[in-house]
Structures are given as C-alpha cells and as structure tokens.
Design an enzyme around this catalytic site. Structure first.
Site, PDB file in Angstrom:
ATOM      1  N   ASN A 231      37.280   4.215  26.456  1.00  0.00           N
ATOM      2  CA  ASN A 231      38.203   4.857  25.532  1.00  0.00           C
ATOM      3  C   ASN A 231      37.523   5.491  24.336  1.00  0.00           C
ATOM      4  O   ASN A 231      38.094   6.354  23.674  1.00  0.00           O
ATOM      5  CB  ASN A 231      39.261   3.847  25.073  1.00  0.00           C
ATOM      6  CG  ASN A 231      40.275   3.607  26.157  1.00  0.00           C
ATOM      7  OD1 ASN A 231      41.055   4.484  26.489  1.00  0.00           O
ATOM      8  ND2 ASN A 231      40.217   2.431  26.755  1.00  0.00           N
TER       9      ASN A 231
ATOM     10  N   GLU B 276      41.449  -0.314  32.680  1.00  0.00           N
ATOM     11  CA  GLU B 276      40.213   0.183  32.082  1.00  0.00           C
ATOM     12  C   GLU B 276      39.287  -0.968  31.702  1.00  0.00           C
ATOM     13  O   GLU B 276      39.603  -1.766  30.831  1.00  0.00           O
ATOM     14  CB  GLU B 276      40.539   1.032  30.864  1.00  0.00           C
ATOM     15  CG  GLU B 276      41.280   2.288  31.257  1.00  0.00           C
ATOM     16  CD  GLU B 276      41.796   3.063  30.065  1.00  0.00           C
ATOM     17  OE1 GLU B 276      42.044   4.264  30.241  1.00  0.00           O
ATOM     18  OE2 GLU B 276      41.950   2.482  28.988  1.00  0.00           O
TER      19      GLU B 276
ATOM     20  N   SER C  11      37.288  14.740  27.499  1.00  0.00           N
ATOM     21  CA  SER C  11      37.330  15.564  28.712  1.00  0.00           C
ATOM     22  C   SER C  11      36.843  16.973  28.422  1.00  0.00           C
ATOM     23  O   SER C  11      36.816  17.408  27.279  1.00  0.00           O
ATOM     24  CB  SER C  11      38.747  15.601  29.248  1.00  0.00           C
ATOM     25  OG  SER C  11      39.605  16.062  28.232  1.00  0.00           O
TER      26      SER C  11
ATOM     27  N   THR D  17      44.249  10.257  37.816  1.00  0.00           N
ATOM     28  CA  THR D  17      43.504  10.877  36.712  1.00  0.00           C
ATOM     29  C   THR D  17      42.143  10.170  36.685  1.00  0.00           C
ATOM     30  O   THR D  17      41.283  10.504  37.487  1.00  0.00           O
ATOM     31  CB  THR D  17      44.252  10.754  35.362  1.00  0.00           C
ATOM     32  OG1 THR D  17      44.689   9.417  35.180  1.00  0.00           O
ATOM     33  CG2 THR D  17      45.439  11.688  35.321  1.00  0.00           C
TER      34      THR D  17
ATOM     35  N   LYS E  55      49.915   5.504  40.031  1.00  0.00           N
ATOM     36  CA  LYS E  55      48.662   5.848  39.347  1.00  0.00           C
ATOM     37  C   LYS E  55      48.733   5.326  37.923  1.00  0.00           C
ATOM     38  O   LYS E  55      49.816   5.095  37.383  1.00  0.00           O
ATOM     39  CB  LYS E  55      48.415   7.356  39.344  1.00  0.00           C
ATOM     40  CG  LYS E  55      49.381   8.133  38.500  1.00  0.00           C
ATOM     41  CD  LYS E  55      48.732   9.156  37.588  1.00  0.00           C
ATOM     42  CE  LYS E  55      47.886   8.487  36.531  1.00  0.00           C
ATOM     43  NZ  LYS E  55      47.826   9.279  35.274  1.00  0.00           N
TER      44      LYS E  55
ATOM     45  N   THR F  43      48.898   8.317  31.935  1.00  0.00           N
ATOM     46  CA  THR F  43      49.684   7.180  32.212  1.00  0.00           C
ATOM     47  C   THR F  43      50.085   6.862  33.600  1.00  0.00           C
ATOM     48  O   THR F  43      49.524   7.218  34.565  1.00  0.00           O
ATOM     49  CB  THR F  43      50.956   7.322  31.416  1.00  0.00           C
ATOM     50  OG1 THR F  43      50.525   7.514  30.108  1.00  0.00           O
ATOM     51  CG2 THR F  43      51.774   6.102  31.540  1.00  0.00           C
TER      52      THR F  43
END
Lengths: 406, 406
Positions: free
Chosen positions: B401, B277, B406, B153, B179, B190
């Site tokens: 975050n 992240e 999107s 993702t 992933k 996730t």
C-alpha cells in the site's frame, strides 16, 4: 524516531507538588520504574480514565478513591499494567495504596495507583512495596524530568510541557508529563498524563477544566485506533502560589487557565503521536464546515484511522481517492460529496468532490515531503469543526508490534 | 501469497448465462480487462452495493437501472474505477450502457455497468466502447475462468466457486466469481462478486437470497477496514434449467438454494481474505454467547480490525491481552469481563476474563504456527453469535500500500 520538535522544555516547579522515584525492579533492571507524586494539603484533583470495559485494577481503584477524597499521593509503576489480573490484581492495587498510606501517614483513599506495562501478569508486589520508602525519600519539587522518564514504557523519549503565566500580579505555573506511543503497546499499556498547576481552583472547576481540555487533546489522538485498558489523565490544582480560589467560569482568570491548560494538554497529547510507533509523519486532520462537531470528529477519525490513508502518507503519496473514500464511509448521513473540498496544507487536492483542476503532482509532492502535514476537509454544510492528530503507518509499526515480546 | 486452499474449482456452466471478454487496453496492455455477462430473457437479477457516500458513477447507474428493469447484460471493466469523476464519470457510465444496448439490441436500462481500478481518473471511453463488440463476439457459456481473470486488479489469483445440486430430479448449478484483496486497493477499488444459478426463482426471492447471504459472507470480511467506493455483488437466477419457479420461502427448494448460495458466497468472500494484501494467516473470529447478534458482530469486527491483534497473529504471538482489549473497546455496554472466555482453536487462552491457568506457551505456539486459526470468544450473556473473517497485518501490507503507484 519521533517526528518534529519533541524536546523537553524547562520543566518549571509547581508549588505544592513534590516528586519521588526509584528503581523498584518491576520488570527491568537499571531503570527508574516507580514514581510518587505528593500534593500539598488542600489540592483539588480530577481524573479521567479509559472507557475500555477491560479497565485495569488500578483504574478501578483510582476511580473509587477519587469519589471518596481529594488525593494526596499518586503512585505509578511501569513494567506491569496490572490489567486482566482479576481479584488478585485488585488486592495488589489496594495493598500498594495501603502501604504508601501507612508510610506517608494519610488515608488509603487519599492515594491513587497507576500501572502501565505488560497485561495479564500479576504485579511483583513485594518489590513494589519495598520501593515505596526509597521513592518517598527522594521527594522534591524539581523532579519532573525524573517523573517523565520514570513512567516511560517503550516511549523513545520523555514527554513534558510547562508554562508560566501571570494572573493579578501573581506568577503561576502549569507543568505536565505524559507517556504512550501506541494506543496500546505490544503488551505494554498506554497513555498516562499528569498535569499540575499552583493556581487555586475549586474542585468542581478542576474537573471541568480537565474534561474540556482532554476532549481537544488526549481524546483527539490516534495511532492505531486501539484503546488501552489503563489510560488515565490527572489534573491537580494545588493553590500553593497564592491568590483567591477560582470558583466560577465567569472569573476572568478561568479563561486564562483554560487557554494555558489547553496548550499544555495538546502538547502532551501530540507528543504521544510524534513518538507514535514507527511514525515518520505527524498529521493534523482538520474537518470544518460540518453540521455538528460530532460528524466532523467522526470524519476526522475515519481519515486518521484508515490504514490506506496512513500508508499513503508514509509513502508520501498524495492519494486523495483514499481520503475521499475514508470520508465516505465515516457513516455521516446525507453527505453531499459535490460540496467537499480537501487540502494538504495550502494545496487543494480535491475540489467539489473530484480532483482539483489546478492540482499538480509537483505541488502534492512538495507538501508530502514534509514531516508535518495538515489534511483539511471542508464539508460545506455548516459551521462546526473538529481536529484529530495522528501519524503514518510504516514498516516499523508492524515491526515494533510483531517482533516485540518482552 | 494467498493463505490456504485457493484453487479454482471446476466452474460448471450455468444455463442461461454467457460470458464474453476482451483486451480493451483500459489501463494495461496484454490483459483481459473488459467482461460482459449476458443473461437469458426472463432471468431475475438482484444487486447490493457499497454504503460509501462517495460511491462510484457505475454504482449510481447500476442502482438506478436495477429499479427500472431486470438486467440482460453486465459490463465490467478493470483498470479504472470511474469513482470521484463527477458528471463526466456519470455520462461515461451511461454512454457505455447506451453503446452496448445498441449493439445487443436491448434497452439501456437493461444493462448494469461496473468498474474497478484507479480512483479519480476518467474512463478511457473510446477504448472501452471499441472493446464492446469484440467482447460480444466471444460470448459463450463456458467462460467463467476468463471472467474471473478479467475482473482482477491486483488480486494474485482468480477467485471462483461452483456447485451442482439436485431439486425434484433436476440438476441445477450455482457458479460465482469474486475479486478484491483489500477493502480498497492502493488506488484500485475493491470487491466485486457475481453469482448465477439456473434455478427458476422469483425476483423478490432472488433479492432476499442475496441480502441474506451477503450478510454472512461479503458483509463479514475485513482486511483493513476500508470500505470501497465500488463494492458490488450481483445474483442472478436464470431459470433456464427448468422446473417451476420458487416463489415462497416455504418451498422446500428455497432452503436448499439458500444453503448452496451461502456456501458459494462464503467461499467467494473468504477467498478475498485469503488473498488479502500481505496476508500470511486466515483468521475466523467467532463470537458467541452474546445478548444479540449485533454485539457479537461489533466485538468480532473490533478484534478483526485491531492492528495490534493483526500484527500479533503475523508474529505468531498468542497475545490474549490485545484480544481482551479489543473486546473491551468494542462499545458493548455492561460487559461482564469475568464471564469472558477466549480460545485459539481448541486452546483456551483466557478464562473468566483472565489468563487461563492451564494455558501453556507451547499450546499457544502450536496453534499460532498454523496458517488458519479460529479465535473463539464466549461472552457468557446470551445465545446470539456471529462470525467475521480476516487476515493478519504484515510488512507486506504496508509495502503493497505504500509502494504502489500505478
């Protein structure tokens, strides 16, 4: 910058409480960093303290002294937490009490010490002891703002609450202060709260009132989930405004005092969240419809602790997927997700566990643009409820905690 | 930017596993977003799934199908998590299986569906179904890199691990992909992991191997503490490289397979943390000297979850007070703080619960300047130990975050 209304109210004098303070140079120059409270003889005092296994030396000493006597003095320094300081730290906390006892003419066990500031360094004891007499020299009843300022660490503002109320024709006062802006500051430690009233209340009920109200105030806030080594909250009833002592919860006056104390404690706790490190939003997480209070509390904290929920609020993004996920991993068993409703203020974002059909981005954006937002969750499986207060997670939280080095 | 060595190794072919993929336009153009695994008949498959009460539709379907049959196909889409999608989501997951079953000539229950991506939107079912035949048309054994890329993702890189080893003169292969880069992505969900070997292993032992190794790998990582709605990990043993089936843990080959699988799973899990992240540092939190494994795990996670510890590492600040505080609030009872030792790699920062006397800022700064750091804690009360992997908390975590939409 703090969120919402954080102004100091008029801080009413509490009969039987005197406050002194001075610059003791514990860590910084040109700031009040030593505060002493003096309580009239006959005052009843209760305290609650951090659950952290690494609790600081002054917490150990305060807990022990509280068992032995009703305190006459509190001595609070900022700049150094006296935590992670071992036997020397314990000796320093005891020495502070001993010196103040000598100067004030009371027993050492009638003094409770409190420290907040850097962890892992020894107290500058000589400077602290030198400051005690100057602080005693300034004792007066109208100094609550000085006290609120004197216990600040990296708080951006002093925090206070004060109310007056009447019982059986007598006017009483409830006044308190708090400090804290992260559960632990960078190296700085934590949350302190001091609340006093001049209502006469038995020691047993003072303890009960404190425990009851802490559980809906200081025990229901989170900024980063970190629990400090020094958290302490003290409630004192001096009885100096007159009237007969409240000795039973069936006394009608007890309910009034409980209400006032609840408001004062909630305000003091919420002020800490409003001044949370990097906070741009104040969030109330209200969970209802639970089978019991504990599961409502667990889910509220799960939402309030989630970095993804907190960053979404910082970004004003009504991201209900993150809220649902946080509900889902709270560890509550047999949760029926199809019964779950979620609102942001009056806007339902999640209906029966999925996206609410009539939800619009515009409605979500309207609520998210506010500085204060209530996340309301209905679990649809009972009558219990609980509420937790938190703030968002911003760049500034990382900046404050990453860049800080005292 | 990912931390440390994250290169894809040579991805050895696993006999009995074929992989197909295509661009199904689930959410984005010009990217592989639909992956199909085909397992040879007779393969034994095990799966573990998220504990989140809000688990996604494909998780429900995969768990149910796994009970009924040994899967022959996995179908994985990225771009949409099919989570928080109610009955329509369940029907869409089932419809995907039904269509693939028809095209492949197997039973619907021999197919496991997986989805990752945005929560709360319905799958674009028509596009997904249209992509199935093109994906089947590309089935081949040498396509693990395509699969690793096709399930990404917002991962910044594909993640894989692969080993070859010999048992009784036969060369076997263990290859896997994963992933994930936050426990939940912004809206994206996730962690997924798929590992295959061509060793013949009974279904019971395949399940046991997966459970054992997940507990020291995917169940021992944290980036932000958020548990996703879609986490899934699948392990398949095709048996296609020959030899007799391993049916007992007493078979000497079982131990070899367990060792290889442990390394592969740990690598796949750690790659997720390395690509965390905003991560700038990879931290191993190793707690030893515990009374039992659970308390070591609790303390390791308490440290690994602490925003204050994570920001201190981002700032290269060897702040042992924050580590001690996180140990202290982990909820472990009767902890004797004076027995606790803490090291950063080989530098002892905390001795007997206080600052280590011979610790120097220079020594701390040397370790903190590294991209990979081990925090080692000795509780001094037993022989148990456990290890958790995490990353630091940086400005970029908040940025990713907060800004992502999107």
């Amino acid at each position: 910058m703090a969120v919402g209304d954080v102004t100091m109210p008029q801080m009413h004098v509490v009969k039987g409480v005197k406050i002194g303070s001075t610059e003791a140079y514990v860590r910084y120059q040109n700031r009040r960093d030593l505060v002493i409270f003096e309580f009239a003889e006959g005052s009843n005092v209760a305290g609650v303290f951090t659950q952290n296994a690494f609790c600081a030396a002054p917490v150990h000493v305060s807990k022990a002294h509280l068992q032995l006597a009703n305190p006459r003095y509190l001595v609070i320094n900022t700049g150094n937490a006296n935590a992670g300081t071992g036997k020397i730290g314990m000796a320093n906390a005891e020495a502070t009490c001993a010196k103040l006892a000598e100067l004030a003419g009371v027993s050492k066990t009638e003094i409770l010490p409190f420290s907040t500031g850097v962890i892992g360094e020894q107290l500058p004891l000589a400077r602290l002891l030198t400051g005690l007499q100057p602080a005693l020299n300034t004792l007066k009843d109208d100094a609550w703002l000085d006290a609120a300022t004197g216990i600040m660490t990296t708080d951006t503002l002093p925090k206070g609450a004060s109310e007056q109320f009447e019982l059986d024709g007598i006017t009483y006062t409830m006044t308190g202060i708090s400090k804290g802006a992260g559960m632990i500051r960078p190296n700085m430690a934590t949350m302190l709260g001091y609340v006093a009233t001049d209502v006469p209340i038995s020691r047993e009920l003072v303890q009960q009132l404190l425990k009851t109200t802490v559980n809906v105030s200081f025990n229901r806030i989170t900024i980063d989930g970190d629990t400090s080594t020094n958290d302490s909250c003290i409630f004192v009833a001096t009885g100096q405004a007159g009237g007969t002592e409240i000795t039973s919860v069936d006394d009608a006056r007890y309910t009034v005092v409980l209400d006032v104390l609840t408001r004062v404690m909630k305000r003091l706790a919420q002020l800490i969240v409003r001044d949370g490190e990097g906070a741009t939003k104040f969030m109330t997480v209200a969970v209802e419809g639970g089978a019991d209070t504990q599961e409502c509390c667990d889910i509220a904290y799960s939402i309030a602790h989630s970095p993804l929920v907190k960053t979404a609020f910082f970004a004003s993004d009504p991201n209900w997927g993150r809220i649902l996920a946080a509900i889902g991993y709270a560890g509550v068993t047999n949760l029926d997700v199809e019964k779950i409703q979620v609102w942001l203020d009056d806007v339902q974002i999640c209906k029966d566990g999925g996206a609410a059909a009539d939800y619009t981005e515009e409605a979500g954006a309207r609520v998210m643009s506010q500085a204060e937002i209530t996340i309301r969750v209905d679990l649809g499986r009972g009558q219990a409820k609980d509420t937790v207060y938190t703030c968002d997670l911003s760049y500034d939280y990382v900046k404050i905690n990453a860049d800080y080095r005292s």
